[in-house]
Design a protein around this motif. Structure first.
Motif, PDB file in Angstrom:
ATOM      1  N   GLN A 157      -2.676   5.939  -2.567  1.00  0.00           N
ATOM      2  CA  GLN A 157      -3.796   6.558  -3.270  1.00  0.00           C
ATOM      3  C   GLN A 157      -5.080   6.456  -2.456  1.00  0.00           C
ATOM      4  O   GLN A 157      -5.862   7.422  -2.386  1.00  0.00           O
ATOM      5  CB  GLN A 157      -3.974   5.899  -4.633  1.00  0.00           C
ATOM      6  CG  GLN A 157      -5.065   6.537  -5.488  1.00  0.00           C
ATOM      7  CD  GLN A 157      -5.152   5.905  -6.864  1.00  0.00           C
ATOM      8  OE1 GLN A 157      -4.395   4.994  -7.191  1.00  0.00           O
ATOM      9  NE2 GLN A 157      -6.079   6.377  -7.672  1.00  0.00           N
ATOM     10  N   LEU A 158      -5.301   5.309  -1.820  1.00  0.00           N
ATOM     11  CA  LEU A 158      -6.500   5.128  -1.000  1.00  0.00           C
ATOM     12  C   LEU A 158      -6.474   6.039   0.223  1.00  0.00           C
ATOM     13  O   LEU A 158      -7.526   6.527   0.663  1.00  0.00           O
ATOM     14  CB  LEU A 158      -6.625   3.671  -0.574  1.00  0.00           C
ATOM     15  CG  LEU A 158      -6.970   2.666  -1.686  1.00  0.00           C
ATOM     16  CD1 LEU A 158      -6.864   1.237  -1.176  1.00  0.00           C
ATOM     17  CD2 LEU A 158      -8.375   2.931  -2.225  1.00  0.00           C
ATOM     18  N   LYS A 159      -5.296   6.269   0.788  1.00  0.00           N
ATOM     19  CA  LYS A 159      -5.192   7.151   1.957  1.00  0.00           C
ATOM     20  C   LYS A 159      -5.625   8.572   1.628  1.00  0.00           C
ATOM     21  O   LYS A 159      -6.126   9.295   2.494  1.00  0.00           O
ATOM     22  CB  LYS A 159      -3.755   7.156   2.490  1.00  0.00           C
ATOM     23  CG  LYS A 159      -3.364   5.896   3.254  1.00  0.00           C
ATOM     24  CD  LYS A 159      -1.903   5.926   3.642  1.00  0.00           C
ATOM     25  CE  LYS A 159      -1.612   7.085   4.595  1.00  0.00           C
ATOM     26  NZ  LYS A 159      -0.181   7.090   5.001  1.00  0.00           N
ATOM     27  N   GLN A 160      -5.439   8.981   0.369  1.00  0.00           N
ATOM     28  CA  GLN A 160      -5.788  10.343  -0.030  1.00  0.00           C
ATOM     29  C   GLN A 160      -7.219  10.455  -0.546  1.00  0.00           C
ATOM     30  O   GLN A 160      -7.668  11.568  -0.853  1.00  0.00           O
ATOM     31  CB  GLN A 160      -4.812  10.822  -1.121  1.00  0.00           C
ATOM     32  CG  GLN A 160      -3.342  10.811  -0.706  1.00  0.00           C
ATOM     33  CD  GLN A 160      -3.084  11.689   0.492  1.00  0.00           C
ATOM     34  OE1 GLN A 160      -3.637  12.786   0.609  1.00  0.00           O
ATOM     35  NE2 GLN A 160      -2.216  11.226   1.396  1.00  0.00           N
ATOM     36  N   SER A 161      -7.929   9.341  -0.651  1.00  0.00           N
ATOM     37  CA  SER A 161      -9.291   9.388  -1.173  1.00  0.00           C
ATOM     38  C   SER A 161     -10.235  10.049  -0.174  1.00  0.00           C
ATOM     39  O   SER A 161     -10.008  10.023   1.049  1.00  0.00           O
ATOM     40  CB  SER A 161      -9.773   7.976  -1.501  1.00  0.00           C
ATOM     41  OG  SER A 161      -9.788   7.171  -0.346  1.00  0.00           O
ATOM     42  N   GLY A 162     -11.310  10.626  -0.699  1.00  0.00           N
ATOM     43  CA  GLY A 162     -12.225  11.386   0.141  1.00  0.00           C
ATOM     44  C   GLY A 162     -12.931  10.545   1.186  1.00  0.00           C
ATOM     45  O   GLY A 162     -13.070  10.964   2.346  1.00  0.00           O
ATOM     46  N   TYR A 163     -13.373   9.338   0.824  1.00  0.00           N
ATOM     47  CA  TYR A 163     -14.136   8.535   1.769  1.00  0.00           C
ATOM     48  C   TYR A 163     -13.265   8.006   2.905  1.00  0.00           C
ATOM     49  O   TYR A 163     -13.730   7.850   4.031  1.00  0.00           O
ATOM     50  CB  TYR A 163     -14.845   7.395   1.060  1.00  0.00           C
ATOM     51  CG  TYR A 163     -13.968   6.450   0.279  1.00  0.00           C
ATOM     52  CD1 TYR A 163     -13.431   5.330   0.894  1.00  0.00           C
ATOM     53  CD2 TYR A 163     -13.700   6.666  -1.065  1.00  0.00           C
ATOM     54  CE1 TYR A 163     -12.635   4.457   0.187  1.00  0.00           C
ATOM     55  CE2 TYR A 163     -12.907   5.796  -1.769  1.00  0.00           C
ATOM     56  CZ  TYR A 163     -12.373   4.687  -1.152  1.00  0.00           C
ATOM     57  OH  TYR A 163     -11.576   3.832  -1.860  1.00  0.00           O
ATOM     58  N   VAL A 164     -11.973   7.745   2.633  1.00  0.00           N
ATOM     59  CA  VAL A 164     -11.077   7.294   3.699  1.00  0.00           C
ATOM     60  C   VAL A 164     -10.792   8.449   4.658  1.00  0.00           C
ATOM     61  O   VAL A 164     -10.824   8.272   5.886  1.00  0.00           O
ATOM     62  CB  VAL A 164      -9.770   6.726   3.112  1.00  0.00           C
ATOM     63  CG1 VAL A 164      -8.738   6.478   4.227  1.00  0.00           C
ATOM     64  CG2 VAL A 164     -10.042   5.430   2.357  1.00  0.00           C
ATOM     65  N   GLN A 165     -10.548   9.635   4.125  1.00  0.00           N
ATOM     66  CA  GLN A 165     -10.306  10.788   4.993  1.00  0.00           C
ATOM     67  C   GLN A 165     -11.552  11.153   5.789  1.00  0.00           C
ATOM     68  O   GLN A 165     -11.458  11.527   6.966  1.00  0.00           O
ATOM     69  CB  GLN A 165      -9.835  11.975   4.149  1.00  0.00           C
ATOM     70  CG  GLN A 165      -8.461  11.768   3.530  1.00  0.00           C
ATOM     71  CD  GLN A 165      -7.966  12.986   2.783  1.00  0.00           C
ATOM     72  OE1 GLN A 165      -8.700  13.971   2.612  1.00  0.00           O
ATOM     73  NE2 GLN A 165      -6.730  12.940   2.320  1.00  0.00           N
ATOM     74  N   ALA A 166     -12.721  11.017   5.154  1.00  0.00           N
ATOM     75  CA  ALA A 166     -13.960  11.305   5.877  1.00  0.00           C
ATOM     76  C   ALA A 166     -14.182  10.299   7.006  1.00  0.00           C
ATOM     77  O   ALA A 166     -14.607  10.669   8.114  1.00  0.00           O
ATOM     78  CB  ALA A 166     -15.138  11.272   4.909  1.00  0.00           C
ATOM     79  N   ALA A 167     -13.894   9.043   6.737  1.00  0.00           N
ATOM     80  CA  ALA A 167     -14.030   8.020   7.779  1.00  0.00           C
ATOM     81  C   ALA A 167     -13.083   8.286   8.939  1.00  0.00           C
ATOM     82  O   ALA A 167     -13.443   8.103  10.110  1.00  0.00           O
ATOM     83  CB  ALA A 167     -13.784   6.635   7.183  1.00  0.00           C
ATOM     84  N   ALA A 168     -11.874   8.742   8.629  1.00  0.00           N
ATOM     85  CA  ALA A 168     -10.913   9.039   9.692  1.00  0.00           C
ATOM     86  C   ALA A 168     -11.376  10.226  10.531  1.00  0.00           C
ATOM     87  O   ALA A 168     -11.251  10.215  11.770  1.00  0.00           O
ATOM     88  CB  ALA A 168      -9.540   9.318   9.082  1.00  0.00           C
ATOM     89  N   LYS A 169     -11.942  11.243   9.892  1.00  0.00           N
ATOM     90  CA  LYS A 169     -12.417  12.414  10.636  1.00  0.00           C
ATOM     91  C   LYS A 169     -13.632  12.076  11.502  1.00  0.00           C
ATOM     92  O   LYS A 169     -13.861  12.725  12.532  1.00  0.00           O
ATOM     93  CB  LYS A 169     -12.768  13.529   9.661  1.00  0.00           C
ATOM     94  CG  LYS A 169     -11.550  14.150   8.979  1.00  0.00           C
ATOM     95  CD  LYS A 169     -11.950  15.262   8.024  1.00  0.00           C
ATOM     96  CE  LYS A 169     -10.717  15.876   7.373  1.00  0.00           C
ATOM     97  NZ  LYS A 169     -11.085  16.960   6.408  1.00  0.00           N
ATOM     98  N   LEU A 170     -14.395  11.061  11.091  1.00  0.00           N
ATOM     99  CA  LEU A 170     -15.555  10.646  11.887  1.00  0.00           C
ATOM    100  C   LEU A 170     -15.163   9.742  13.052  1.00  0.00           C
ATOM    101  O   LEU A 170     -16.031   9.291  13.803  1.00  0.00           O
ATOM    102  CB  LEU A 170     -16.562   9.918  10.992  1.00  0.00           C
ATOM    103  CG  LEU A 170     -17.281  10.791   9.946  1.00  0.00           C
ATOM    104  CD1 LEU A 170     -18.117   9.925   9.016  1.00  0.00           C
ATOM    105  CD2 LEU A 170     -18.172  11.828  10.645  1.00  0.00           C
ATOM    106  N   GLY A 171     -13.876   9.488  13.207  1.00  0.00           N
ATOM    107  CA  GLY A 171     -13.404   8.701  14.337  1.00  0.00           C
ATOM    108  C   GLY A 171     -13.340   7.207  14.099  1.00  0.00           C
ATOM    109  O   GLY A 171     -13.169   6.441  15.056  1.00  0.00           O
ATOM    110  N   THR A 172     -13.479   6.780  12.848  1.00  0.00           N
ATOM    111  CA  THR A 172     -13.385   5.355  12.551  1.00  0.00           C
ATOM    112  C   THR A 172     -11.962   4.862  12.803  1.00  0.00           C
ATOM    113  O   THR A 172     -10.993   5.529  12.434  1.00  0.00           O
ATOM    114  CB  THR A 172     -13.769   5.088  11.086  1.00  0.00           C
ATOM    115  OG1 THR A 172     -15.061   5.657  10.829  1.00  0.00           O
ATOM    116  CG2 THR A 172     -13.815   3.591  10.806  1.00  0.00           C
ATOM    117  N   SER A 173     -11.842   3.731  13.448  1.00  0.00           N
ATOM    118  CA  SER A 173     -10.521   3.195  13.779  1.00  0.00           C
ATOM    119  C   SER A 173      -9.767   2.802  12.505  1.00  0.00           C
ATOM    120  O   SER A 173     -10.373   2.535  11.458  1.00  0.00           O
ATOM    121  CB  SER A 173     -10.652   1.982  14.689  1.00  0.00           C
ATOM    122  OG  SER A 173     -11.317   0.923  14.013  1.00  0.00           O
TER     123      SER A 173
END
Length: 273
Positions: A157-173
């Protein structure tokens, strides 16, 4: 949960944990007294000197109950902690390591849950030689599945959340995403599951010991005490089973209360309640 209610819940949590810690200490102090026999004082009903009475061998039932609860709590703490760590690791791996790992761990969880719980626990304990080692291994192998499924679902569920996906797109490790964005939400689930595993482990240890597949008869364990007391209930020695049984139920209820309070204190969503 407002600040006043959080302070009140935290105070009650500390008091409950302190009470359980005192039971462990008292059990240690009563370990030798729990084994002392004196046939002069056998089968005495509860009194000021012996609050829980004495048994057919003149042993102090208060000392035996305290020692048994102490042993059960220590075994429950150890086995529940290891089981919770196993559940957290397998649940996280199933959610982040791809479909193959998820399918295998999901199959393993379904397989373990498909076998009657107490039967699996008895078989494992018996295969490992019973005693403390058999009980520990049996509880470790049979108490991680439900929490692992909860952790897996939470991670997905956390993997599909907006803030986690946004962090991944911003290049966060991935390491930062897990520690900063996921762990604050996983810790309440893990801690609550961990604490709620304690009474589960304690009850199952007492259950298989009561059936003769757990701790040896010479141990002052709650399961041993209840098993031995059954034959004396018809003679009117009700205190041999009532006080140990009620004490075990109270400890289980206390652990359940601690789990509920811990969830409310750690869950970020409870701040808005």
């Amino acid at each position: 949960m407002n600040l006043h209610r959080r302070k009140h819940a935290f105070l009650l949590l500390i008091l409950a944990a302190t009470f359980l810690f005192l039971i462990i200490i008292i059990g240690f102090l009563c370990k030798d007294a729990a084994m002392e026999t004196d046939f002069v004082r056998k089968n005495q009903s509860p009194s000021f000197r012996y609050p829980f009475g004495t048994d057919w061998m003149g042993r102090d039932m208060f000392a035996r109950t305290a020692a048994g609860l102490s042993m059960s709590i220590r075994l429950g703490l150890f086995t529940a902690t290891i089981s919770a760590v196993i559940a957290f690791m397998l649940g996280s791996i199933a959610a982040v390591m791809g479909k193959a790992a998820d399918a295998f761990i999901g199959w393993l969880i379904d397989l373990m849950l498909g076998i009657p719980h107490i039967l699996l626990l008895i078989l494992i304990s018996f295969a490992c030689g019973k005693g403390v080692r058999g009980v520990v291994i049996g509880v470790l192998c049979t108490h991680w599945m439900s929490l692992a499924r909860v952790i897996r679902g939470e991670v997905l569920q956390l993997k599909q959340s907006g803030y986690v996906q946004a962090a991944a797109k911003l290049g966060t490790s991935k390491g930062k995403i897990i520690t900063i964005h996921m762990l604050p939400h996983l810790i309440p689930q893990f801690m609550t599951g961990l604490i709620l595993l304690f009474p589960h482990a304690i009850l199952h240890e007492a259950g298989i010991t009561f059936l003769g597949f757990g701790l040896p008869p010479e141990q002052p364990a709650i399961g041993v005490i209840l098993s031995e007391s059954i034959r004396y209930l018809l003679t009117g020695s009700w205190w041999l089973a009532v006080f140990p049984g009620v004490s075990l139920v109270l400890v289980v209820i206390l652990f359940d209360y601690i789990g509920s309070m811990t969830r409310r204190l750690l869950d970020p969503a409870s701040v808005h309640e």
